[in-house]
Structure formats: C-alpha cells, structure tokens
Design a protein around this motif. Structure first.
Motif, PDB file in Angstrom:
ATOM      1  N   ASN A 100     -49.648  12.641  58.196  1.00 55.44           N
ATOM      2  CA  ASN A 100     -49.603  13.748  57.242  1.00 55.44           C
ATOM      3  C   ASN A 100     -50.045  15.074  57.846  1.00 55.44           C
ATOM      4  O   ASN A 100     -49.870  16.128  57.215  1.00 55.44           O
ATOM      5  CB  ASN A 100     -50.496  13.433  56.034  1.00 55.44           C
ATOM      6  CG  ASN A 100     -49.962  12.258  55.226  1.00 55.44           C
ATOM      7  OD1 ASN A 100     -48.766  11.998  55.221  1.00 55.44           O
ATOM      8  ND2 ASN A 100     -50.861  11.539  54.568  1.00 55.44           N
ATOM      9  N   HIS A 101     -50.620  15.052  59.026  1.00 50.08           N
ATOM     10  CA  HIS A 101     -51.116  16.285  59.633  1.00 50.08           C
ATOM     11  C   HIS A 101     -49.979  17.028  60.337  1.00 50.08           C
ATOM     12  O   HIS A 101     -49.157  16.429  61.028  1.00 50.08           O
ATOM     13  CB  HIS A 101     -52.225  15.954  60.637  1.00 50.08           C
ATOM     14  CG  HIS A 101     -52.793  17.161  61.316  1.00 50.08           C
ATOM     15  ND1 HIS A 101     -53.563  18.078  60.645  1.00 50.08           N
ATOM     16  CD2 HIS A 101     -52.679  17.595  62.603  1.00 50.08           C
ATOM     17  CE1 HIS A 101     -53.911  19.047  61.485  1.00 50.08           C
ATOM     18  NE2 HIS A 101     -53.397  18.760  62.680  1.00 50.08           N
ATOM     19  N   ILE A 102     -49.923  18.320  60.139  1.00 47.58           N
ATOM     20  CA  ILE A 102     -48.933  19.175  60.818  1.00 47.58           C
ATOM     21  C   ILE A 102     -49.581  19.694  62.097  1.00 47.58           C
ATOM     22  O   ILE A 102     -50.501  20.520  62.049  1.00 47.58           O
ATOM     23  CB  ILE A 102     -48.493  20.342  59.912  1.00 47.58           C
ATOM     24  CG1 ILE A 102     -47.850  19.803  58.636  1.00 47.58           C
ATOM     25  CG2 ILE A 102     -47.536  21.259  60.652  1.00 47.58           C
ATOM     26  CD1 ILE A 102     -47.476  20.884  57.655  1.00 47.58           C
ATOM     27  N   HIS A 103     -49.107  19.204  63.230  1.00 42.47           N
ATOM     28  CA  HIS A 103     -49.717  19.570  64.499  1.00 42.47           C
ATOM     29  C   HIS A 103     -49.199  20.914  65.005  1.00 42.47           C
ATOM     30  O   HIS A 103     -49.974  21.703  65.567  1.00 42.47           O
ATOM     31  CB  HIS A 103     -49.447  18.483  65.540  1.00 42.47           C
ATOM     32  CG  HIS A 103     -50.025  17.139  65.161  1.00 42.47           C
ATOM     33  ND1 HIS A 103     -51.327  16.794  65.432  1.00 42.47           N
ATOM     34  CD2 HIS A 103     -49.476  16.078  64.521  1.00 42.47           C
ATOM     35  CE1 HIS A 103     -51.566  15.564  64.997  1.00 42.47           C
ATOM     36  NE2 HIS A 103     -50.451  15.110  64.437  1.00 42.47           N
ATOM     37  N   VAL A 112     -43.537  27.827  69.832  1.00 41.15           N
ATOM     38  CA  VAL A 112     -44.411  26.811  69.247  1.00 41.15           C
ATOM     39  C   VAL A 112     -45.670  27.480  68.688  1.00 41.15           C
ATOM     40  O   VAL A 112     -46.338  28.249  69.387  1.00 41.15           O
ATOM     41  CB  VAL A 112     -44.799  25.748  70.292  1.00 41.15           C
ATOM     42  CG1 VAL A 112     -45.760  24.730  69.683  1.00 41.15           C
ATOM     43  CG2 VAL A 112     -43.553  25.062  70.835  1.00 41.15           C
ATOM     44  N   ILE A 113     -45.952  27.173  67.402  1.00 42.01           N
ATOM     45  CA  ILE A 113     -47.144  27.701  66.737  1.00 42.01           C
ATOM     46  C   ILE A 113     -48.093  26.542  66.500  1.00 42.01           C
ATOM     47  O   ILE A 113     -47.764  25.572  65.815  1.00 42.01           O
ATOM     48  CB  ILE A 113     -46.774  28.374  65.399  1.00 42.01           C
ATOM     49  CG1 ILE A 113     -45.783  29.509  65.631  1.00 42.01           C
ATOM     50  CG2 ILE A 113     -48.028  28.894  64.699  1.00 42.01           C
ATOM     51  CD1 ILE A 113     -45.289  30.135  64.347  1.00 42.01           C
ATOM     52  N   GLY A 114     -49.296  26.628  67.050  1.00 36.37           N
ATOM     53  CA  GLY A 114     -50.264  25.536  66.938  1.00 36.37           C
ATOM     54  C   GLY A 114     -51.525  25.881  66.188  1.00 36.37           C
ATOM     55  O   GLY A 114     -52.213  24.979  65.689  1.00 36.37           O
ATOM     56  N   ALA A 115     -51.842  27.161  66.098  1.00 36.87           N
ATOM     57  CA  ALA A 115     -53.073  27.554  65.396  1.00 36.87           C
ATOM     58  C   ALA A 115     -52.921  27.347  63.890  1.00 36.87           C
ATOM     59  O   ALA A 115     -51.832  27.539  63.328  1.00 36.87           O
ATOM     60  CB  ALA A 115     -53.413  29.012  65.701  1.00 36.87           C
ATOM     61  N   PHE A 116     -54.009  26.956  63.243  1.00 40.91           N
ATOM     62  CA  PHE A 116     -53.967  26.633  61.819  1.00 40.91           C
ATOM     63  C   PHE A 116     -53.569  27.839  60.977  1.00 40.91           C
ATOM     64  O   PHE A 116     -52.715  27.741  60.087  1.00 40.91           O
ATOM     65  CB  PHE A 116     -55.342  26.103  61.374  1.00 40.91           C
ATOM     66  CG  PHE A 116     -55.402  25.711  59.933  1.00 40.91           C
ATOM     67  CD1 PHE A 116     -54.741  24.586  59.471  1.00 40.91           C
ATOM     68  CD2 PHE A 116     -56.120  26.475  59.029  1.00 40.91           C
ATOM     69  CE1 PHE A 116     -54.789  24.221  58.132  1.00 40.91           C
ATOM     70  CE2 PHE A 116     -56.179  26.127  57.683  1.00 40.91           C
ATOM     71  CZ  PHE A 116     -55.512  24.997  57.242  1.00 40.91           C
ATOM     72  N   ASP A 118     -51.951  30.504  61.930  1.00 43.15           N
ATOM     73  CA  ASP A 118     -50.563  30.898  62.230  1.00 43.15           C
ATOM     74  C   ASP A 118     -49.569  29.978  61.532  1.00 43.15           C
ATOM     75  O   ASP A 118     -48.502  30.423  61.080  1.00 43.15           O
ATOM     76  CB  ASP A 118     -50.332  30.871  63.742  1.00 43.15           C
ATOM     77  CG  ASP A 118     -51.180  31.904  64.473  1.00 43.15           C
ATOM     78  OD1 ASP A 118     -51.584  32.889  63.809  1.00 43.15           O
ATOM     79  OD2 ASP A 118     -51.428  31.724  65.679  1.00 43.15           O
ATOM     80  N   ILE A 119     -49.909  28.690  61.443  1.00 39.77           N
ATOM     81  CA  ILE A 119     -49.032  27.739  60.734  1.00 39.77           C
ATOM     82  C   ILE A 119     -48.936  28.102  59.258  1.00 39.77           C
ATOM     83  O   ILE A 119     -47.849  28.083  58.661  1.00 39.77           O
ATOM     84  CB  ILE A 119     -49.547  26.301  60.924  1.00 39.77           C
ATOM     85  CG1 ILE A 119     -49.364  25.857  62.383  1.00 39.77           C
ATOM     86  CG2 ILE A 119     -48.842  25.338  59.983  1.00 39.77           C
ATOM     87  CD1 ILE A 119     -49.944  24.482  62.685  1.00 39.77           C
ATOM     88  N   LYS A 120     -50.060  28.467  58.642  1.00 44.83           N
ATOM     89  CA  LYS A 120     -50.039  28.853  57.228  1.00 44.83           C
ATOM     90  C   LYS A 120     -49.204  30.109  57.020  1.00 44.83           C
ATOM     91  O   LYS A 120     -48.387  30.170  56.081  1.00 44.83           O
ATOM     92  CB  LYS A 120     -51.470  29.077  56.732  1.00 44.83           C
ATOM     93  CG  LYS A 120     -52.285  27.821  56.591  1.00 44.83           C
ATOM     94  CD  LYS A 120     -53.494  28.050  55.681  1.00 44.83           C
ATOM     95  CE  LYS A 120     -54.369  29.153  56.170  1.00 44.83           C
ATOM     96  NZ  LYS A 120     -55.570  29.342  55.312  1.00 44.83           N
ATOM     97  N   ALA A 121     -49.411  31.113  57.861  1.00 45.70           N
ATOM     98  CA  ALA A 121     -48.671  32.367  57.698  1.00 45.70           C
ATOM     99  C   ALA A 121     -47.178  32.158  57.904  1.00 45.70           C
ATOM    100  O   ALA A 121     -46.340  32.704  57.160  1.00 45.70           O
ATOM    101  CB  ALA A 121     -49.211  33.403  58.680  1.00 45.70           C
ATOM    102  N   HIS A 122     -46.804  31.343  58.889  1.00 47.95           N
ATOM    103  CA  HIS A 122     -45.387  31.093  59.139  1.00 47.95           C
ATOM    104  C   HIS A 122     -44.743  30.321  57.982  1.00 47.95           C
ATOM    105  O   HIS A 122     -43.587  30.586  57.613  1.00 47.95           O
ATOM    106  CB  HIS A 122     -45.226  30.315  60.436  1.00 47.95           C
ATOM    107  CG  HIS A 122     -43.801  29.987  60.762  1.00 47.95           C
ATOM    108  ND1 HIS A 122     -42.861  30.940  61.141  1.00 47.95           N
ATOM    109  CD2 HIS A 122     -43.123  28.792  60.733  1.00 47.95           C
ATOM    110  CE1 HIS A 122     -41.688  30.360  61.338  1.00 47.95           C
ATOM    111  NE2 HIS A 122     -41.825  29.047  61.108  1.00 47.95           N
TER     112      HIS A 122
END
Length: 404
Positions: A100-103, A112-116, A118-122
C-alpha cells in the motif's frame, strides 16, 4: 455523533493504559507466568497457585487482545480460532504496508519523484489537471441533458423505497451481519464495539451551549452582567427579605440555587456560588439537562484529594458533593473510617467531638424530634456505635417504594 466524540478520549486513555505495546505486555506477562508455574512445580503452595491462576487469566486476556490487534492489521478473514500464528501476522502486516505504500512516482517527462511532499504535490496537480476546474456557480448542463446520458429510470415504487426512512431493525441486521474483525471505520470504532455496546445505545444529546444565557433584566441577570458575587449566607441574611419584590421566575431561580449549591453540590454557606450555576438556572430546560450527578461526583473527588493532601495540616475537613447530614451518617454507620485518622463524625465547633446545640441554628416553627434528641444525647455520651442496634420501622404493606 457528539456522544461518540466525547467517548473517544476515554477509550483512547483506556487503551493506552491497559493495551499499549501489546506485544511487549504479552512477553512480560508470559515471563511472569512461566516463573510462577516453575515455582508451583518445585513447591506446591496455595498462595502461589492463586497467583498463578490470576496471572494466567491476565495472560489469556492479553493474548486475545494481541490476536485481535494483528487480525485487524493483517485483514485475514480465514484465521482459525485459537491459532495465534504471530509470525504469520507480522509478515502479513509488513506485506500489506509494503504493497500500500507509494515509494515513488514518475512524471510525464519520466522524472522520478521520491520525496513525500513532492509526491503529495504531484498527485494534487495530476488530479486537478485531469478533472479540471471551473469558476461557474453551477453546471451549465440541464437536468434533461444529464438524463439523456442515463437511460435507466427507477419506478415510482423504487423511488419511494429509496426515499423512505431507514428502520432501526435494518441498521441492526446490517451491522450484525458484518464480520467482527473488520478494521475500524472513519469514526475510529470497530464493528465489535457497536455490537457489544448495542444495548447501551441512547438518544444522542443535543449540542447545547450551557454557558449561553438570555438577559431578562432581572436580579440574576444583573448578577451576571455586573459580575457580582453571592453565597448562601448572603441569601439567608439579606436576599430572603427582598426576594418578595422579584419576579416569579427569579424567585424560582433562587430556590434552585439554594438546592444546587447547598444540597446537591453541598458547598459551605460562605463559599460564593459560581456564575456557571447562575447561567444554568437562567434556562430551566438547560438546567434539567445538565449532568448534575457527574458534576457532584467530580466535586466530591476533588475535595477528597484536597483533604487527603492537607490532612496533616489540620484536624478536620469537609467533603463537597455530600451534604453534612449524609457525611454525619457515613461517619456513624462506618466506624472503621476512624482508622483514617482523627475524624469528627458530627458537627463540632470546638474539635472536642461535641454536638452543637445553638440558637444560631434554630428556626421559627421548627419541630423537635425525640429521636434526634436521643441520638444527640448518645453522641455526647461517647456512644460506641460498632455494636449499636438501630431501630427500623417497617413500611405498611400497602406502601410501595417507587421512583415515580
């Protein structure tokens, strides 16, 4: 919903006190139980056997709680009753969390976006661009255009069925048909909680602001508006001679104030009445809905803690939340309470265990009771109440006790 919200902090505190770090609690309890069982094998002792029985019951409760905890986490519905499978639980929980985790995410440019953050904003930008946005107050499409997209139509009977009020039996049947070990919903409560507490349900309390009051230009309104203070001594010596000029509602409020402050909460006559009580008697409906029993109980606990803390500084104390008459009866009916220290089980002005008979407490048209006189005589004679036989008058056979 309001009652469930108020219940959450209590349940959270209960869970933290008794079930936090449940796996570690199980390990510690297992070690304690193993030690007692080894002692029983070497020396069969009744005291050790009793302790082993108590600790084993506690251990069984903890492993049952741990099993439920990991069963909800793993979402395994085919778990066999009594088979803990702790390693399997841990592996399943880790696997679900990993799945369930989005890596990471990839943008359109294969970045590739890995920071938490940055993932939310994207994610927000992606759905905003996909769904679009509008500044129109309402949709330009008419109801007819939307109906053309959906050819299916419910019958009149189906429409009535969908609009009808849901029956309580339907809610109960649906709830009791769900598995007990389902994870809690958005409100934080599990199906097992609702099923176990179903018989305790009650009508939800309305959201009432007990601090709100309406100014009617009367005596008590002036007290609140001008932030004045009053106590029962002032009421007895001053206000009783003036209240006949008040409005009828203010006179009723005066009676309520005397009952609440002097009997229900049982404060001393020289203690000022909190404005909280005055605001409550401004609205009789709110006053009747206020949880006075819980409030008096809280006052009692607070006064007990205060008396216990300051007991070494003085030789007497008063418990709020209990009237003087009830405190006197408790002291007389429970002689063992004297072991707590030097207590005065009746009204005493000198501290020498004497009963006050003063004209200060005398009231006009007061009737004398011979039974009270005999009790006062026995108290002054230092009567030993441990083996005293109280006279009991039986009720007439036609008289029934009732709350109504």
């Amino acid at each position: 919903m309001r009652s469930l919200k108020l219940l959450k902090p209590v349940l959270r505190k209960l869970n933290k006190t008794h079930y936090s770090w449940i796996s570690q609690r199980v390990k510690d309890q297992t070690s304690k139980l193993t030690l007692l069982q080894r002692q029983l094998l070497t020396n069969l002792d009744p005291v050790t056997a009793r302790l082993e029985h108590e600790e084993r019951s506690k251990w069984q409760m903890l492993i049952a709680a741990e099993e439920k905890f990991y069963r909800q986490k793993s979402r395994v519905l085919w778990h066999h009753l009594g088979d803990r499978d702790t390693k399997f639980y841990h592996k399943t929980v880790i696997q679900r969390a990993h799945c369930n985790h989005i890596h990471f995410l990839k943008t359109e440019n294969d970045v590739v976006i890995g920071a938490f953050e940055d993932i939310k904003a994207h994610s927000v930008d992606f759905f905003a661009s996909t769904l679009g946005s509008t500044s129109l107050p309402e949709s330009p499409c008419s109801v007819g255009q939307i109906q053309d997209l959906l050819p299916f139509r419910c019958s009149d009977l189906q429409c009535c069925y969908l609009k009808r009020k849901v029956a309580e039996v339907e809610i109960k049947n649906t709830l009791f048909a769900m598995p007990l070990d389902k994870s809690p919903g958005p409100d934080g409560y599990s199906i097992e909680f609702f099923r176990s507490s179903w018989r305790l349900k009650f009508k939800d309390e309305p959201d009432i602001n007990f601090n709100d009051w309406k100014d009617d230009k009367g005596f008590w309104s002036n007290m609140l508006r001008k932030n004045r203070k009053v106590n029962l001594f002032m009421i007895r010596t001053k206000l009783l001679h003036k209240c006949n000029k008040w409005t009828y509602v203010d006179m009723v409020r005066l009676v309520y104030m005397c009952v609440i402050h002097g009997f229900l909460v049982a404060k001393d006559s020289r203690v000022f009445i909190p404005h909280e009580y005055i605001r409550l008697v401004m609205d009789f409906e709110k006053m009747r809905m206020y949880p006075w029993g819980l409030h008096a109980y809280d006052e009692l606990l607070a006064s007990i803690l205060k008396a216990r803390k300051d007991l070494h500084l003085k030789n007497s104390y008063v418990l709020d939340g209990f009237s003087y008459a009830f405190q006197i009866w408790v002291m007389e009916a429970i002689p063992d309470i004297d072991s707590m220290g030097e207590l005065f089980p009746f009204i005493s002005a000198t501290g020498n265990n004497d009963v006050v008979v003063s004209t200060e407490f005398y009231r006009e048209n007061e009737k004398k009771d011979e039974r009270v006189g005999r009790i006062v005589t026995l108290l002054n004679a230092k009567q030993d109440w441990t083996e005293f036989v109280w006279e009991v008058e039986a009720l007439p056979p036609t008289l029934e006790l009732s709350d109504s």
